[in-house]
Structures are given as C-alpha cells and as structure tokens.
Write a protein that holds these residues in place. Structure first.
Motif, short mmCIF file in Angstrom:
data_model
loop_
_atom_site.label_atom_id
_atom_site.label_comp_id
_atom_site.label_asym_id
_atom_site.label_seq_id
_atom_site.Cartn_x
_atom_site.Cartn_y
_atom_site.Cartn_z
N ARG A 1 7.48 -7.96 -6.69
CA ARG A 1 8.06 -8.95 -7.68
C ARG A 1 7.08 -10.07 -7.94
O ARG A 1 7.53 -10.78 -8.94
CB ARG A 1 9.35 -9.57 -6.94
CG ARG A 1 10.56 -8.64 -6.77
CD ARG A 1 10.89 -7.76 -8.14
NE ARG A 1 11.90 -6.75 -7.58
CZ ARG A 1 13.24 -6.78 -7.82
NH1 ARG A 1 13.53 -7.93 -8.17
NH2 ARG A 1 13.99 -5.94 -7.59
N GLY B 1 1.03 -10.09 -16.48
CA GLY B 1 1.48 -9.44 -15.33
C GLY B 1 2.23 -8.16 -15.81
O GLY B 1 3.05 -8.06 -16.78
N MET B 2 2.04 -7.12 -14.88
CA MET B 2 2.95 -5.86 -14.89
C MET B 2 3.49 -5.47 -13.53
O MET B 2 2.72 -5.32 -12.69
CB MET B 2 1.97 -4.83 -15.55
CG MET B 2 2.86 -3.55 -15.92
SD MET B 2 2.07 -1.96 -15.91
CE MET B 2 1.13 -2.36 -17.49
N HIS B 3 4.65 -5.42 -13.54
CA HIS B 3 5.39 -4.91 -12.29
C HIS B 3 5.60 -3.40 -12.51
O HIS B 3 6.57 -2.98 -13.37
CB HIS B 3 6.86 -5.56 -12.40
CG HIS B 3 7.79 -5.17 -11.09
ND1 HIS B 3 9.11 -5.10 -11.20
CD2 HIS B 3 7.51 -4.71 -10.00
CE1 HIS B 3 9.66 -4.55 -10.09
NE2 HIS B 3 8.69 -4.42 -9.41
N SER B 4 4.70 -2.58 -11.98
CA SER B 4 4.76 -1.07 -12.54
C SER B 4 5.57 -0.24 -11.66
O SER B 4 6.75 -0.52 -11.28
CB SER B 4 3.12 -0.60 -12.49
OG SER B 4 2.93 -0.45 -11.31
N ILE B 5 5.10 1.00 -11.14
CA ILE B 5 5.83 2.13 -10.58
C ILE B 5 5.27 2.15 -8.99
O ILE B 5 4.03 1.62 -8.85
CB ILE B 5 6.01 3.13 -11.44
CG1 ILE B 5 4.78 3.66 -11.79
CG2 ILE B 5 7.13 3.29 -12.17
CD1 ILE B 5 4.62 4.81 -12.57
N HIS B 6 6.11 2.52 -8.07
CA HIS B 6 5.75 2.55 -6.73
C HIS B 6 4.35 3.49 -6.43
O HIS B 6 4.13 4.43 -6.74
CB HIS B 6 6.84 3.41 -6.23
CG HIS B 6 6.95 2.74 -4.56
ND1 HIS B 6 6.11 2.00 -3.97
CD2 HIS B 6 7.66 3.42 -3.49
CE1 HIS B 6 6.72 1.81 -2.95
NE2 HIS B 6 7.47 2.49 -2.39
N ARG C 1 1.36 2.84 -7.79
CA ARG C 1 0.37 2.98 -8.84
C ARG C 1 -0.23 1.92 -9.37
O ARG C 1 -0.73 2.06 -10.42
CB ARG C 1 1.18 3.78 -9.96
CG ARG C 1 2.10 5.03 -9.64
CD ARG C 1 1.44 6.03 -8.82
NE ARG C 1 2.51 6.88 -8.38
CZ ARG C 1 2.40 7.69 -7.41
NH1 ARG C 1 1.39 7.71 -6.48
NH2 ARG C 1 3.39 8.48 -6.83
N ALA D 1 -3.85 2.34 -9.71
CA ALA D 1 -4.33 3.27 -10.90
C ALA D 1 -4.09 2.52 -12.05
O ALA D 1 -5.11 2.86 -12.91
CB ALA D 1 -3.44 4.43 -10.76
N ILE D 2 -3.13 1.89 -12.29
CA ILE D 2 -3.04 1.26 -13.61
C ILE D 2 -4.11 0.02 -13.79
O ILE D 2 -4.63 0.02 -15.00
CB ILE D 2 -1.45 0.42 -13.70
CG1 ILE D 2 -0.29 1.61 -14.01
CG2 ILE D 2 -1.48 -0.53 -14.89
CD1 ILE D 2 0.91 1.27 -13.69
N SER E 1 -7.02 0.18 -12.41
CA SER E 1 -8.31 0.84 -12.66
C SER E 1 -8.56 0.95 -14.21
O SER E 1 -9.44 0.87 -14.79
CB SER E 1 -8.42 2.29 -11.90
OG SER E 1 -8.12 2.05 -10.66
N ASN F 1 -3.43 7.34 -2.06
CA ASN F 1 -4.49 7.93 -2.72
C ASN F 1 -5.16 7.20 -3.65
O ASN F 1 -6.26 7.11 -3.50
CB ASN F 1 -3.83 9.19 -2.98
CG ASN F 1 -4.82 10.28 -3.89
OD1 ASN F 1 -6.15 10.40 -2.98
ND2 ASN F 1 -4.66 10.81 -4.86
N HIS F 2 -4.52 6.38 -4.50
CA HIS F 2 -5.14 5.55 -5.50
C HIS F 2 -5.81 4.31 -4.82
O HIS F 2 -6.94 4.15 -5.06
CB HIS F 2 -4.16 4.92 -6.43
CG HIS F 2 -3.14 6.31 -6.96
ND1 HIS F 2 -3.51 7.17 -7.53
CD2 HIS F 2 -1.73 6.05 -7.09
CE1 HIS F 2 -2.43 7.73 -7.98
NE2 HIS F 2 -1.38 7.08 -7.51
#
Lengths: 618, 347
Positions: free
Chosen positions: B63, B72-77, B79, B82-83, B85, B111-112
């Motif tokens: 959050r 800012g970006m609150h993205s997905i679980h 990732r 990766a975003i 990157s 992994n990311h």
C-alpha cells in the motif's frame, strides 16, 4: 533432347521430407524465386513440434506447400499438383493431399528398407514398387546418390556433409522444371556461407547439378511456365506474417513518435516477432527477453507507464499466464499491445499447428468485468495493417488491445504491395504536460469525450499520482470501495471500449451482393479460403457474399445490419465455434458454423460444398 | 543511483512527500516507521519529486505508494519487480523504488526478484520482511521459521525458510543490506545507501507485524537484548558487538568464531568488514541462526553486507541502441518496408 513447354495457370507444389532435410529452406527459396517473377503465391509451411524427431519417422515429416499462379491466389491450395517426397514417411503423410493424377518426385534413397520400416510400412511393401501409386505420375530420382556424385571432388567433405546438400539438388531440379534462374538462391547461399568457401561451393555445385539433371535426364518430358499474375500495379515484395506484424509495430512506433518496448518470452509460433524486432535497434526499439510470460507483459506495462508503447507477444499458453496482468492494464487504463499468435490448444496442444481457438479467451478470459478491444489479422501481409491499427487504438484510447494472428498466417508468405512510410496515417498521441490554471490538482481518471483518461508519465512535474489494481474512484483515481462507484466504473470501462466503434471503419463486404442468400462471415486466417470459395460460388451465379471482420471487439456499428441482409449466415472457423457464439449473443442471428479443428486451414473445396449444402436446405 | 545533482531543487521536507490519503495500516505496524524514514530521506537524495517512482506488488507493505506523493503504482502480486524492469529499461533517468514484502518478493514473485538482481537494473528493492502473511490474515510466509504455528499450519510449518540475503547474493545482487523498522537512524542510513548504489539494491527491512507475528524480531530490537544479538556492520571496521563492545567475530581459517575481547583477543584480531569483498559477504549473510535456540550462536548482522559495481541493464540496452544507430544510421522505415528483393508490376 527436345522438350515440350507447357504454360500453366496455377500450380501447387509441396516439398516434404525429414525435418533435417531442409525442406523449409527449399520452399522459401522457391517462394522468393517465384515472387521475384511477379507470380502471385501463397505458402503453407507445416512442420513438427520436435526440432529433430527421430529421422525417417512420420512425426518427423516437415513440409512446405506453395501455390503460385498467373491469377490471384488467396490460399496455398487444397491439393498438390506435385509432391516432392524425400523419404517414405513424407509420402505417407502427404499421399492424401495429392491431386488425382498428380506428380510425385520421390527420392529413391529415402525408400530403402530402413526408411520404409521407419515409416511403418509393412515388411516387403514399397509404395514405389507395388503399384499403389498407379493413379499418380511417379518419377524416381536417386537424389542422395546424385548429390554425392556431384560432390566427388570435394574430398574434405564427409558423407554426412555431402548429404546435407540434397535439398539443393531438389531445388535445382524444380527450378529447371519451372524454367527458373538460379541467381537469387546463389546470392542467398553466398550471403549465408560466404565465409565457408567449401560449403558455399558445394551447395552451388549441387544446385546446378540438380538443374542439369533435369536438362539431361529423359525422365522429364515437359517444362512448365507460369506467367506473371495480373496484380495491381506497384512495387511488391514477399512477406511472412510475423515479419509483417513486426514491421507494423516498427511503423507504429515511427509514425506515433513512441519508442517501442517489447517484453516477451519465446514461444512457438510467436518467437519470430522477437527475432525480427531485436534486429531493429536503429529504430530505437527495445526488446526484452523476460524470465517468463508474466514478466514479459509486466515489463511492457512498466514501459507503457513510462510513456513508451509496451508490447508483448505470445501464443495460447502464454496468454493464459498473462491474464492477471491484462486485468491490471485494463484497470490502469494505459496503452498496451498483446499479440497472440494462436496455435492448437488446449494446454501445450499443437504448438506448430494452426487454430483460431483463443477468441473467447481474448474476449472473456480474465477475472472480473474486464473488456478489451480485440483486433485480428487475416493474411500474412495484413498482419502489418492489423498491428498498426491495434497500436493506434491502444494509444489513442488508453487501453490494452489484443491482436490475434495464428500460426498459419504467421509463417505463411505472400506478395505484398508494401506502403510508403508517408502514406501511413500518423498516429497522434497526447501526453498530459502539466496542470492548467483551472486545475488545482491532477485528476488521473478524468475522461475526455472518448471516455479516455490522460496519459501522464513519470517525470512530469505537478502530475505526481498513484494508480493501481484496486478499484478507482471516478475522476480522482483514489482507491474506492464505494458500491455505486464500482458499478459506475465497471459500466464506464465497458462504455469506453464500446465507444471505440465510433473510431473504426464500418464493416464492408469483401465480395458478393449486398443482400442475398448466404453470408460467409469470417475472421482471421480463414480469409483466403473463404474469399476463394465465395468467388467460386459467385461465379456459379449463387447469391453468396463474404464479410471478414477485423474489429472483433467492439464490432463495427453496421455489422448487425449486414447480417440481417442475408437469409443465412455461415461462420467458418478453425475452432469449435467461437465467433458464432458471440454473433448469436450480440445479434440474435441464427448463424451456422463450419468448424474444422485439425490443426490445418479450412480448404476452399470444403467451404464450397458446405455453402451448397446450406443453399439446398430449406 | 546517480548521486550528482543537476539543478538546484526547491527545498522540500518530509511533509511534501506525504499524500492526502489516510494511512490504513494497523495501529502499531512497523510500516509506519518505514514510511516515515523514507519520507525523511527523500528531500535529501537529490532527485526531483516527479522523477521518483514507487512500484509495489500486493500485501500490506504494497500500500506504500498511496502514501508517497511521488509517481507510484500499486500493481499485482509479485510483479512489481517485473513492471519496474520495464519502466527502468525505458526511462533510465527515473529513480525507481520497489516496495515489496517477503511473500510478494520471495514467494509469488521470487522468480522476478532473482532475475531483476542478476540483470542489475538500477532500482532499489525495499523488502519488508515480517515473516508472515499479514494481508491474508496470518498464514506462514517463505521466511517464517520451521515449526511455526499459523492459521494454515496448525501443527507447525514444515517449510524450510529462505535466507533472503543469501538468495540475493546467489542471484548476484550488486548491493545487499539489512535494516529494521525500530532503528530509524540506521534505516535512514541504509535507505540512503540503497539509493546511492548504482545497480540493484536489495534491502531487507525487519518489520514487526504486531497483529499476526508480534515480536518476531524483538530479540534484535529490544534494548535488553539488542546489543548482544545484533552486529552493526561498518566498512573497514572490526566486527564488534555486545553491551560494552566486548565481543567480536574473528575468522579462524574460513570459520567465523565469536570471541571475547580482552585477555586473548583485541580488535586487531577480528574480522575487518569489507563491503567490497564478495567472499566475506557470502559468509556474512550466513550468520543467520535462530537466536532463540539454546547454545552459542552468532549475532544477526545489520548494514551493508556487500556492494559491487556492475553494468546496469538499462545502460547497456541504451548503449546497444546508440551503437546500432552509429553503425547503420537512424532506422529508415521505407528501407525496412522495401526489404532486399522487390519486383514491379506495371500498370
């Protein structure tokens, strides 16, 4: 020896052999040679998923079908006039696709006991000897022996290396048969093997040996010629679908001023787009081979957030992995291009075979109410226009867009009257540059008349804001769990996608009368087959028309009207009936399907019969 | 991160980095302190506010972007890495911060995380480690200790936990550090160091979840135990700890040994910390035993374990583009469309 020369209008030839025999290269060389003469053509490469399946077996057969004609062609042809079979397995696999009375050129060496056994012929049965091919005109050529002989003087080459040039012998022979010159292939070999002199010289030697063999042997009594096609005047080149798609992206980048970022993970049959784009760094294109499919799309989202045009390319299984990130892009309302080169499914399915079975996935395959525009490409060269258009919609409507192509057109080739850069309509992009005087605070989800929110990229002073996957409050973009707001936002996201229909062309008929008995409605790679069938039916005086949909979501505004102008609607698809579900749902039309799910294109002949049957039904 | 300041910046304070959004972590959550320290150092790092981007995944810590007045970006679980990157690859001039948790970065996004580290994008990963899943209300995480009883492990967890810093070292991270929510000064120092490092910075921050895993790091944070159980690393200084700085770690061959300073050993006998020594860094991250187990054990190190300079992905990527243009000239679309072989059809 004097020979007949015969003028032909239309020829379908298939080169088939073991996947190590170089049939794809042979086919591509013959394709280029044909194209450069201005003859119209369409190709259908057909290869196994295994890189090298056990040599000589049925699963290891690789084929390349090419149709060329002095008339326009729209498909690689239903059945072959000539099959070149490098071994017994290649004959076995392709026997049913040769025209009655067609020619078979068989490599004798590929029909020895070992090869016959590998191809699972019963003991003692050799199709070249047992009369089973009496309905065809069979010419047996000992390609292996003749190739080795031609390379006698190349003492530093081993047998294995000599045998590798077999395909050049066949190519030379076919060049002779169709009255061709060898120049373009010699140029190709020179470029490919320029640094390896022996390999270069040996390949050219065998190519010429194949040509000369045609000239001296008495096995062939006729040479053939196919004249230039009557195509629209202009400059043409040969193009394959994935190559055209990649160029469409380069063009979209150039004509929008947005740098392209491709985040992707290798997958058949989409990888060639990555290969192609990775070569074009001088256009400022960044390609990122990510650690997985999810990182591919996620990195593309990051790039779009930063003001580049993010693109990700994949095929069915990869689409499945990307779905959550697609939902994020829908929520963020940022441009993104998701390219799906469809293949046979489900799961790993048929990686090297074609299918149109991801349409419903593209439409609905995400959690929540998650609408996205869907665009499709219908021919190899059309992949260029489809990619350009998909990119335009993504950046002008601030939305992720799915572009559907498939393995058939991705690897197929055709002549392309390519555009000039200046003739491509520029793609206008607007970034929000700062706050105006009447804006006390930036509102990231305030929409314009297209229902599109502003693209405000990091680095712009005064527009600092936060976005994310949680539901947004309308206008402010703040997190909101309010029930009315959620209903409003779901409806708004849908309305925004629906509104794109105001910014795309109306649907037109590809051929046939405006009103009539049967409408053939298609999308994607069935274009060539449907067009050919429609033209044939129209030539017979039947009231049949053809419409082909590029814009699958939203549909063009007039599509319903067109559907209602026909007594019956037939929707051919290489799937179990997907567009038909959507059409019935949206327009309440009692459409019928023609569905072939064999990993290969629908043929013209099948469709003609299906339509005739439909016309007979009362 | 680049440490050069191009233009004089307006003087900002921590308050300028706060948003109008109500902070919604549980009262007493360690995240409050981390947010406060980040807001405190931001005015001083020499980057214009609009060039700072915070990207998070999913979880309590994620959050974070909503409370920072930057991009800012609150993205997905999982990732966010990766975003980030993709963002950094295309916009190298931005200061990109990834805020993530132990589940987000080591479980669903493991992994990311490792791939970002090996590529060495110039970003800062702030990994809030609370050794529990907070947002989903109390399941064990990939850093929870063995035998931990949680909602999803009523008979105790049978998972062996990750050692996050060893994982980062294994992925060739170019900056590896650890700090804690309850030591604001140290945390500010470590945040600044992470920012100053050019390349991927992996900063693990021990963060107390007072609802589902209260006291997980108490032994390192409480006054009574902290001096004996923690070891604060300083470049060029011997590894000394203890309430009266009376203990140290000495290398006996390749084995670290805890010794008492005084009669037998002086500070000169101790392991001297060298942030640039990869092999010592590999050993330091392994000082990771369970302090609650009986017997002699090592104190838990905090600070910069390892730092090295390695080319950053986004820079090399940009260089390849420049080289291609230098070699072939800027891309010519007409030339590309035309290809090599064309033919004319006359009208």
């Amino acid at each position: 020896m004097s020979r007949k020369e015969e003028l032909l209008q239309d020829v379908v030839i298939k080169f088939a052999g073991d996947s190590g025999d170089g049939m794809q290269l042979t086919g591509q060389q013959f394709t280029n040679n044909t194209a450069l003469l201005g003859i119209d053509l369409a190709t259908f490469p057909d290869f196994p998923a295994e890189i090298r399946a056990p040599i000589g077996t049925v699963p290891g057969v690789s084929g390349f079908q090419l149709r060329f004609s002095s008339d326009r062609v729209f498909t690689p042809g239903d059945l072959c006039d000539i099959l070149v079979a490098m071994n017994a397995a290649a004959l076995k696999v392709n026997l049913k696709s040769i025209k009655p009375g067609g020619k078979i050129i068989a490599n004798i060496d590929g029909f020895d006991n070992k090869n016959l056994r590998l191809a699972n012929y019963p003991d003692g049965v050799n199709p070249l000897e047992d009369g089973s091919l009496d309905g065809f005109e069979v010419t047996k050529v000992d390609v292996t022996k003749l190739t080795r002989e031609a390379l006698k003087e190349f003492t530093d080459l081993g047998t294995k290396e000599r045998d590798r040039a077999k395909n050049m012998f066949v190519l030379g022979l076919i060049y002779w048969m169709y009255n061709r010159k060898l120049d373009n292939t010699i140029d190709f070999l020179t470029e490919k093997f320029g640094k390896k002199d022996t390999i270069l010289r040996s390949n050219i030697k065998v190519l010429q040996a194949g040509y000369n063999y045609g000239d001296t042997t008495e096995a062939f009594t006729t040479r053939y010629k196919v004249e230039k096609a009557r195509m629209a005047p202009g400059t043409y080149r040969s193009i394959m679908g994935n190559q055209a798609l990649a160029m469409g992206l380069v063009a979209a980048g150039e004509r929008s001023g947005l740098p392209i970022f491709l985040g992707t993970y290798p997958i058949t049959p989409a990888s060639d787009i990555l290969h192609e784009l990775s070569r074009h760094k001088s256009f400022g294109i960044r390609t990122f081979q990510a650690e997985d499919e999810i990182a591919g799309i996620s990195s593309a989202i990051g790039a779009s957030y930063g003001g580049h045009l993010g693109v990700t390319t994949t095929s069915g299984p990869g689409m499945a992995l990307k779905t959550e990130a697609m939902g994020l892009a829908v929520m963020l309302e940022i441009p993104l291009l998701i390219v799906n080169i469809q293949r046979g499914g489900p799961s790993t399915g048929l990686p090297t075979k074609t299918e149109q079975s991801d349409l419903l996935q593209a439409y609905y395959g995400r959690n929540g109410e998650c609408p996205m525009p869907v665009i499709s490409a219908s021919t190899p060269s059309d992949c260029f226009d489809a990619a350009y258009e998909a990119a335009r919609i993504a950046v002008q409507h601030m939305t992720p867009v799915i572009l559907l192509s498939d393995g058939y057109i991705a690897n197929g080739a055709e002549p392309w009257k390519f555009p000039k850069a200046e003739d491509l309509k520029p793609i206008e992009v607007t970034f929000k540059e700062g706050l105006s005087e009447d804006e006390p605070k930036f509102m990231p989800y305030k929409r314009d008349e297209k229902l599109v929110r502003p693209w405000a990229v990091p680095g712009t002073p005064g527009l600092e804001h936060r976005i994310g996957g949680l539901e947004k409050q309308d206008v402010t973009g703040n997190v909101s769990y309010d029930q009315d707001n959620h209903q409003h936002m779901v409806k708004t996201r849908q309305a925004k996608v629906d509104k794109i229909a105001d910014y795309i062309p109306l649907q037109t008929l590809d051929s046939g009368p405006e009103k009539g008995k049967v409408l053939l409605l298609g999308w994607g790679s069935t274009y060539g087959s449907i067009k050919s069938a429609a033209l044939e039916l129209q030539a017979e005086g039947l009231e049949v028309s053809h419409a082909h949909i590029r814009y699958l979501r939203p549909f063009p505004r007039n599509l319903g009207e067109i559907l209602r102008n026909f007594d019956k609607v037939l929707i051919p698809e290489i799937n179990n009936g997907q567009l038909i579900k959507i059409i019935r749902d949206e327009f309440f039309v009692d459409a019928k399907g023609y569905n072939k799910i064999m990993g290969v294109p629908i043929t013209k002949g099948e469709l003609v019969s299906a339509v005739k049957q439909m016309l007979e039904e009362r | 991160m680049s440490t050069t300041i191009q233009t004089p910046l307006p003087t900002l304070t921590a308050k300028d980095f706060a948003t109008d959004q109500e902070v919604r972590w549980c009262p007493g959550c360690g995240d409050y302190s981390i947010l406060a320290q980040v807001q405190k150092i931001m005015p001083g790092i020499g980057v214009p506010k609009e060039n700072i981007v915070i990207i998070s995944g999913i979880g309590c810590s994620s959050r974070f972007p909503y409370y920072m007045n930057t991009y800012g970006m609150h993205s997905i679980h999982g990732r966010a890495t990766a975003i980030a990157s993709g963002l950094k690859a295309t916009r190298p001039e931005l200061s990109v911060w990834i805020v993530t948790g132990d589940g987000d970065s080591l479980s669903i996004g493991g992994n990311h995380t490792i791939h970002l580290l090996r590529r060495n994008f110039d970003v800062n990963i702030l990994m809030f480690n609370n050794q529990i899943y907070g947002l989903t209300k109390g399941q064990y995480s990939p850093t929870s200790e063995e035998n931990k009883v949680t909602k999803s492990t009523p008979f105790g967890s049978i998972d062996h936990p990750f050692n996050p810093l060893a994982l980062a070292m294994g992925a060739d991270a170019s900056f590896v550090g650890r700090s804690m929510d309850r030591d604001p000064k140290h945390l500010q120092y470590m945040l600044t160091r992470s920012h100053q490092h050019k390349g991927s910075s992996f900063l693990e921050i021990y963060q107390n979840c007072n609802i589902f895993n209260d006291g997980a790091f108490e032994i390192f944070t409480e006054k009574s135990t902290k001096p004996e159980e923690t070891l604060f690393l300083e470049h060029g200084k011997p590894l000394v700890f203890g309430a009266s700085q009376n203990k140290g770690i000495r290398l006996d061959g390749l084995k670290p040994v805890v010794v008492e300073l005084g009669e037998n050993y002086t500070a000169d006998d101790l392991w001297i910390h060298d942030e640039r020594d990869f092999f010592k860094g590999q050993m330091l991250v392994r000082l990771f035993d369970d302090p609650n187990k009986a017997g002699l054990h090592y104190p838990r190190p905090f600070g910069v374990f390892f730092e090295t300079d390695r080319p950053c992905y986004e820079d090399v990527m940009a260089m390849q583009l420049e080289e291609a243009i230098a070699l072939k000239g800027k891309g010519d679309l007409d030339k590309l469309l035309r290809g090599r072989e064309v033919w004319e059809i006359a009208g």
